[in-house]
Enzyme design. Sequence first.
Site, short mmCIF file in Angstrom:
data_model
loop_
_atom_site.label_atom_id
_atom_site.label_comp_id
_atom_site.label_asym_id
_atom_site.label_seq_id
_atom_site.Cartn_x
_atom_site.Cartn_y
_atom_site.Cartn_z
CE1 TYR A 440 34.57 -11.97 -3.54
CE2 TYR A 440 35.97 -11.97 -1.61
CZ TYR A 440 35.50 -11.34 -2.74
OH TYR A 440 35.96 -10.10 -3.05
CD GLU A 441 28.85 -12.16 -0.30
OE1 GLU A 441 27.67 -12.38 -0.63
OE2 GLU A 441 29.18 -11.88 0.86
N GLY A 442 29.16 -16.95 -2.82
CA GLY A 442 28.49 -17.89 -3.72
C GLY A 442 29.27 -18.01 -5.01
#
Lengths: 604, 604
Positions: A440-442
């Site tokens: 997540y978050e890239g």
Amino acid sequence: MPSYKAPLRDTRFLMNEVFDFESHYKTLPNGEEATPDMVEAILSEMAKLCENTVAPLYQSGDEEGCRLENGQVFTPKGYPEAYREFVAGGWQGLSHPVEYGGQGLPMSLGLIKHEMLGTANWSFAMYPGLSLGAMNTIQMHGTDEQKETYLTKLTEGTWAGTMCLTEPQCGTDLGQVKTKAEPREDGSYKITGTKIFISSGDHDLTENIVHIVLARLPDAPAGTKGISLFIVPKYLPGQIGEDNGVSCGALEKKMGIKASATCVMNFDQATGFLIGPPNQGLECMFTFMNSARVGTAIQGVAHAERAYQASLPYAKERRSMRALSGKKDPEQVADALIHHGDVRRMLLKQKAYAEGGRAMAYFTAMYADHMIAGMLENDQKKYDKWDSELGFLTPILKGFLTEKGLEAANEAMQVFGGHGYIKEHGIEQIARDARISTLYEGTTGIQALDLLGRKVLLTSRGKCVRSFSKNLVDFGRQHLKDAKLRPYAWKLLKIAAEWNYLTTRIMLAATKDRDIVSTASYDYLMYSGYAMMAYFWALQAATARDKLENGGNEPAEFYKAKLATAEFYFDRLLPAAKGHADAALKPTRSTMQMSAEHFSFDYE
Amino acid sequence: MPSYKAPLRDTRFLMNEVFDFESHYKTLPNGEEATPDMVEAILSEMAKLCENTVAPLYQSGDEEGCRLENGQVFTPKGYPEAYREFVAGGWQGLSHPVEYGGQGLPMSLGLIKHEMLGTANWSFAMYPGLSLGAMNTIQMHGTDEQKETYLTKLTEGTWAGTMCLTEPQCGTDLGQVKTKAEPREDGSYKITGTKIFISSGDHDLTENIVHIVLARLPDAPAGTKGISLFIVPKYLPGQIGEDNGVSCGALEKKMGIKASATCVMNFDQATGFLIGPPNQGLECMFTFMNSARVGTAIQGVAHAERAYQASLPYAKERRSMRALSGKKDPEQVADALIHHGDVRRMLLKQKAYAEGGRAMAYFTAMYADHMIAGMLENDQKKYDKWDSELGFLTPILKGFLTEKGLEAANEAMQVFGGHGYIKEHGIEQIARDARISTLYEGTTGIQALDLLGRKVLLTSRGKCVRSFSKNLVDFGRQHLKDAKLRPYAWKLLKIAAEWNYLTTRIMLAATKDRDIVSTASYDYLMYSGYAMMAYFWALQAATARDKLENGGNEPAEFYKAKLATAEFYFDRLLPAAKGHADAALKPTRSTMQMSAEHFSFDYE
């Protein structure tokens, strides 16, 4: 699950001895209150909250998970009470403006708070953590009225916030967002669409939840340039308890972070309010992206630390076989695991990543402080400069530290042998929880592309590497004549040269073959992570050595252990960097030549 | 969860084109029946069973898990029926003696069967897999009566078997075993003790379960030299349904392989029968340890393959962003993931480990065939020779392939992004299931110590490396003048030299500092794995090239894909080997210098 103990000795070492946060805070417009006494009070109070209230809920929260009943999400037992204690302590607004009820302290203290909270219990920490995203967005782009209405409650912590970006058809590629925003006559908007993977999308910790939602206005251009940001509260202000068309449709069943509610959120003509300029939602969203990603990078440190705290006592207690160099506990049936070289390798790896990552995070937190200073001083140039510096560090920290946190958690499982696979010991939970951090978050791949494609090649033509690697060169020159530090000095000089060479070679290759930016990105990121952590281990070694010679705090063995761990990092972990550099420089052919349909022959 | 398709094209490539199993089988005393037609029938029938019956139970088995009710363990829905189909097909006795009802085919066919079954559903495959351990033990060490009584039923598959080694206080260090065996007047023994982590300890697949139990006779010497082996059936033969004091006390809650019953087994004066000579239980146990470990090594191949089969279709279907070298699907909203270089890197890594690992496993399976031939021919010298060859390959395969299988499963999760973390897609299950493989049957660290400490240094003084690396040298010399294969030839020559150099250096260092055997072992194992897989990728490349030029089977693209994957392995994965070699050679100081109590300062 062994109990959690905040690693305050190491935090103090970094803040007071390696980096001198006291002087740093004196340079900040919001640093006046951050006196050593205040910092110490924050650390020790936060440690108490984490150790006594938050950490004990780690394993039970995983077992119980969240549940959705009649449209309402309930967090595991003990979470609401712990959150209330967190709010009562004023922790949510620690680094947010005094005018909205915060304590106005530097952002770095907020990150250090977040590190402790997240190490104690990452799932728990995500609830206040997600609120920070909403708070930052409103603080940066909201009207005064929006700030008054929402920021005050969020800062207090009695309301929580989320970021609603992802939709079923898109995560990274937000240009594909479909959620619609139709204007109403009163200036508000009807928001309709489905968002998925919404952490803290619904829960029972606060009386209201403020969603920051990406959606499209009716006349919006296609793609990323047609996305706007909206504040969509679960309950409209003043109408707590009255349906606003915002509902949690389902809770995702996940591998880990089970005490964190991951929601499918349905917006059915929900009333929302535009925040920031129309069609510039993505730019607004990305304002605080760097600091949010540093917050996630810290998850790597958190899990490495927690894994280490769990596996070290086991390695001291469990007995198996005899050490190769002779019996260490002759009166016992066998030697403790910690006397075996390979077990030490696994423990030191965890220690090196936890402490090396912490040093990287604290250093980066100071950059975030400077960036905020630019904002507080209305100094756009200063803000841009530090935002750009931060922009280089962020993908390295997020990509490298989360991968290494996962590796550390897996090593901790190895220390436990078969027992590591059993839920009882709680160690497999750390590995499952850590697993989300590289997604997540890239994802790591997205961080890698952001680093190499955007930050290094597009924006700075390699300048950011030249600029950061000066730190390595300076250290190298300064300590080259010091017998104890010479190996590190020498190595850093070599790495600085290699890092710039690698960058230049890829930059040149990319002029002829754009694909190399993608094929090389992962290995380039990993190389950069190893290189950067080498600098921070050298820095810690230099400080430890100085304190040992010129008198530091007790016990002296702390500094000796730092020196030993630095040596281990350079000896046993850093060698992997070379492989990444070699792989990154390979032509794109071996990766790109096979046609998509020939990846397999038996299936599909 | 995407459906499973047996990779028969690759299996045939290895068996018929790379290794020539047809000729190999002609050299074996039990190879006569293994004609190409028979092999083909086995492959295609096994594929059907795996694809249609066993694979569809993979995800549901994980969700449901096993349950313990009134002392009886029940496997998930569909498992008993699938197992009955497996038994009806005569699959359990494929490689076991005809005189006990088996088909008497070479062991390699059993391993290839096990690979398919395990890739389809590892948890399911463990039930017949554990039986093999018991079957091999009885075949090798049992009396004729024991063989008649137990081996017939086990070969049929109507009874199952287990291996009961681990106890709460010891796993690796079996010298600490406490389970007691007291002689009865009738020549049987009363077995009393608790065993943990017993896979297939109890279940509802068969009418009886035959436990092979490590226990101590009353007068047994302490440590490893006082352990004997016993056959302890759940029900005594002829007394099915009557309590024999064997009970499952609990099912372990685990990270994965949830459809496999991991039992705490209580033996309460259970009637057992000595098998093999008294006090030589460990030696007897280790007879088949190598082939058992090859069976577990295959888990690495299985998960890499399954992960690849799951992530490849997703990469072709899911659209995100545009390829760096320009739009690939211009008419679509975005390009498919597979057009991104970094996604290809992740896919090719899985493919390279699955196919490279498979080649290593099949090669090793031929060694196992030779070892069995020695046994069948009562040729102790032949048996010992091949057992020793196998002994060198085994820890490399088990250690390296399971670590790489886990890595591959994790890369597959990365391909899915956030969706990889959600249970729905089934990909996180593969990563959880893969996680056990580096822990049981000897952790990676134990494999590493077995390889470097026992096989390389103690037993052969480096001869096994010199001997195996001759393969690399031969390949190098043979293909050095071939433009296409020259890079691999050259690289293999270099690796052969480096591998032997590394071995010699460690051997010399160990004469002064024993600890290096432990501190270097993990990196030495990983280096050896990379080196060995390089050879098998070169071999596959050479075959593919030959077939392309001289006419092979359709489609030609299969061979081109092999060449591309070999190139990827050498370009992008093999560079990591150097880092392991560098780390392995580092002095022990950085690992050993810190005293146990100084590993931490804030906690414990």
